[in-house]
Write an enzyme that holds these catalytic residues in place. Structure first.
Site, PDB file in Angstrom:
ATOM      1  CB  SER A 296      -8.337  18.417   3.796  1.00 16.17           C
ATOM      2  OG  SER A 296      -9.892  18.284   4.183  1.00 16.17           O
ATOM      3  N   GLY A 297      -9.822  20.832   5.845  1.00 15.13           N
ATOM      4  CA  GLY A 297     -10.655  21.108   6.861  1.00 15.13           C
ATOM      5  C   GLY A 297     -11.412  19.911   7.708  1.00 15.13           C
TER       6      GLY A 297
ATOM      7  CG  ASN B 257       0.258   4.825   4.029  1.00 17.17           C
ATOM      8  OD1 ASN B 257       0.580   5.986   3.628  1.00 17.17           O
ATOM      9  ND2 ASN B 257      -0.957   4.422   4.156  1.00 17.17           N
ATOM     10  N   GLY B 258       2.540   7.189   5.785  1.00 16.84           N
ATOM     11  CA  GLY B 258       1.780   8.365   6.375  1.00 16.84           C
ATOM     12  C   GLY B 258       2.848   9.190   6.655  1.00 16.84           C
ATOM     13  CD  GLU B 259       4.495  12.827   5.169  1.00 15.53           C
ATOM     14  OE1 GLU B 259       5.369  12.965   5.895  1.00 15.53           O
ATOM     15  OE2 GLU B 259       4.531  12.805   4.032  1.00 15.53           O
TER      16      GLU B 259
ATOM     17  CB  CYS C  67       4.195   5.311   1.169  1.00 14.13           C
ATOM     18  SG  CYS C  67       5.492   6.514   1.349  1.00 14.13           S
TER      19      CYS C  67
ATOM     20  CG  ASP D  96       8.199  11.033   8.206  1.00 16.98           C
ATOM     21  OD1 ASP D  96       8.876  10.559   7.170  1.00 16.98           O
ATOM     22  OD2 ASP D  96       6.949  11.149   8.134  1.00 16.98           O
TER      23      ASP D  96
ATOM     24  CB  ILE E   8       5.882  13.949   1.304  1.00 15.70           C
ATOM     25  CG1 ILE E   8       5.013  13.165   0.362  1.00 15.70           C
ATOM     26  CG2 ILE E   8       5.681  15.214   1.755  1.00 15.70           C
ATOM     27  CD1 ILE E   8       4.157  14.238  -0.637  1.00 15.70           C
TER      28      ILE E   8
END
Length: 637
Positions: A371-372, A85-87, A2, A110, A63
């Site tokens: 992503s790596g 904002n985030g996970e 977000c 979460d 999400i």
């Protein structure tokens, strides 16, 4: 995933009313197109009767718990409110613990775990989180605002304290919506930008506006702001391990990190460049997904030196993924004005262009992508580490840096090739006579100090403070004193280049398209483990990423480990000599160029001419000047 924004104030004249808060949240609507939220209370009072006003704004990209978890959210009695904002990847374990201690949950998301954890242990809660996040908490009981940013800096958070009002936001454009905040350009930031291609934390392009550093918390209480770390590790500590122990531990950590980041209530895929890092992350994700092919995405170029998509297709076929390839043409940089708007301050990493397109096209198919990012910094993968290692060995064997005539190589012409021997030799020999940290900066910087001195006008030089941009990197370099030179360089990148450049690039490009990108290599457990490893487990005989190959070599084709490393840049040098030549002349050399007060026109003309005549490859320098010129036109009035 977000966007957040808000403010705290005491003076009624500095009040953030609903219309201003809406402007601040609308500025980041791209970060959260699914929902918005706002909460304003202009009648908060502390224990001494002092008045406070508080505003929290939110934009949501759904999400987890798509139908619920609206923000701003509050605890059971409304005494603590939060935008986030985030996970938080370990939220299920935290929730189980918190429910056991009596907390009641109103959502399945979460973020609520953070809120209740803060109730129990205050600002110590952030050290309990495994995730990427930027968080703002208003604590009514203590009349304080708490801001926190994740350990590695995957999520951005800006703030400014003007008078007795603190404003904050996920992007600078939130703060730019507030009158009196983004008013004056910081000359030191321009000097830093031309050095690093970004403005390092805690500064920004605007005077008085700051980035919260990674792993830090800011507490605004009783009119005072205190910024302090909540996480750190000691980079001087090396933990002896056998190769077998290290392999087993890395397998456990990275597999668990990927497992946690596969949690999603919306479609998920993976970036696949064809390099080691993204290939390993995709392989681990595919193993955990079972028979269902994971969606993978790569992007390439019509110039072979920059195109890795053939390797990506090879890995995709080996793993059995559902793969898509995209291509960027020279006209792809037509999005430069969009990039300048979204990145808010000058950001000169040209790989933002393919990252932008990769994010845009990936978002058409999925909402979350793995992503790596981080593999090179954590496991010594960059070519510059080999150059630094080689320079140390050469200086020990004989004083090559004192060899007569060594400077003549600087006069050799460059060519269009990204990996030309002449170009590399120039950079290597120019730096070899310097101390290690300065030598390393030489391989990182866009404009060396001597070139900046020639470029700047006398008036601009007088406006610069006494600080050297090198001090930012030098302070980080010195934190790992006593370690070998490769570990010191990779640790320095981990704490500077990774958060300031790579994480910024990925966050802004992905969130511009409402795509959430998760980076399993940047799980703090993996970061701390990698930083503690003896160098011989990661780097030996001029080869890096040894431990990755030892741990996961059987999962992807062997050729991926042995092929020549390619960066994720664009063929900007070639394009500036052909397709994009008119753009350079129409902007940098225009009569109304905004860079004129800062840079000598004759020096800019010389750089352009040398590049076009192939006397020197100034492609990345011209790109950074172009970005700055475009930024000044768009943001500086």
């Amino acid at each position: 995933m977000c966007g957040i924004t808000g403010a705290v104030w005491q003076s009624e004249s500095l009040r953030v009313d609903p219309s201003l808060l809406k402007q601040m949240t609308d500025a980041i609507a791209h970060r959260g197109p699914d929902d918005d939220g706002a909460w304003i209370d202009n009648d908060q009072r502390d224990g001494q009767g002092r008045h406070y006003g508080v505003a929290l704004g939110f934009r949501r990209l759904s999400i987890i718990d798509v139908e619920g978890a609206a923000q701003p959210m509050s605890n059971e009695d409304g005494g603590v409110r939060m935008v986030f904002n985030g996970e938080i990847y370990n939220f299920k374990a935290l929730r189980h613990r918190l429910e056991g201690s009596g907390h009641q949950f109103a959502t399945d998301g979460d973020g609520e775990s953070v809120l209740h954890l803060y109730e129990d242990i205050g600002t110590d809660c952030f050290a309990e989180l495994n995730g990427m996040f930027a968080i703002a908490i208003w604590d009514t009981r203590r009349s304080r605002l708490v801001l926190a940013r994740d350990r590695i800096g995957q999520k951005p958070l800006y703030y400014a304290l003007v008078g007795d009002r603190l404003v904050f936001g996920s992007e600078l454009k939130c703060l730019a919506a507030v009158p009196g905040v983004c008013n004056e350009i910081d000359p030191a930031a321009i000097d830093e930008f031309l050095t690093y291609q970004y403005v390092p934390h805690p500064g920004t392009i605007w005077k008085g506006v700051r980035k919260l550093p990674p792993g830090h918390v800011a507490i605004f209480e009783k009119g005072k702001l205190v910024v302090q770390p909540y996480w750190d590790f000691d980079p001087t500590v090396e933990v002896p391990r056998s190769k077998g122990e290290a392999v087993e531990r890395l397998r456990e950590l990275l597999a668990d990190s990927v497992r946690l980041r596969l949690q999603s209530d919306v479609p998920l895929g993976s970036f696949l460049s064809g390099g080691i890092d993204s290939s390993l992350i995709t392989a681990l994700a595919q193993r955990q997904q079972g028979e269902m092919p994971i969606r993978t995405f790569s992007i390439g170029f019509p110039i072979a030196d920059f195109d890795e998509t053939g390797y990506a297709a090879q890995v995709a076929e080996h793993l059995g993924t559902n793969h898509q390839r995209f291509e960027v043409q020279p006209n792809g940089v037509d999005i430069i004005d969009k990039l300048v708007w979204h990145y808010d301050e000058p950001f000169g990493d040209s790989s933002a262009v393919p990252t932008w397109y990769l994010s845009e096209l990936t978002r058409r198919e999925v909402t979350v992508a793995l992503s790596g990012d981080g593999g090179d910094e954590l496991f010594a993968g960059y070519d510059r580490y080999r150059a630094l290692w080689l320079s140390v060995r050469l200086r020990r064997m004989f004083p090559i840096h004192k060899t007569p005539g060594i400077g003549l190589i600087q006069r050799f012409p460059d060519n269009n090739k990204q990996y030309s021997i002449t170009r590399r030799a120039k950079r290597f020999l120019e730096a070899i006579g310097q101390p290690e940290a300065r030598r390393y900066l030489n391989w990182l910087q866009i404009f060396p100090e001597r070139m900046r001195a020639e470029l700047y006008t006398d008036e601009f030089v007088e406006r610069l403070p006494g600080e050297d941009p090198f001090e930012f990197l030098d302070a980080i370099w010195n934190r790992s004193e006593g370690r070998d030179v490769v570990t010191r360089a990779s640790t320095t990148d981990m704490l500077s280049y990774l958060p300031c450049d790579l994480c910024t690039k990925v966050d802004i490009a992905s969130m511009a398209h409402s795509l959430e990108v998760r980076q399993p290599m940047l799980d703090h457990r993996v970061v701390e483990f990698a930083a503690s490893l003896p160098v011989h487990l990661k780097f030996r005989g001029r080869r890096g990423k040894l431990l990755l190959q030892d741990a996961f070599g059987s999962m992807i084709p062997k050729s991926i480990f042995t092929r020549k490393k390619m960066g994720f840049g664009i063929p900007i040098g070639a394009w500036f000599r052909k397709e994009l030549k008119p753009m350079v002349h129409d902007t940098l050399l225009a009569d109304d160029a905004r860079i004129a007060p800062y840079f000598r026109r004759e020096v800019v003309e010389r750089l352009v001419g040398q590049h076009e005549r192939m006397e020197n490859n100034h492609g990345y320098r011209l790109w950074n000047l172009l970005i700055l010129e475009k930024w000044l036109r768009q943001w500086a009035g």
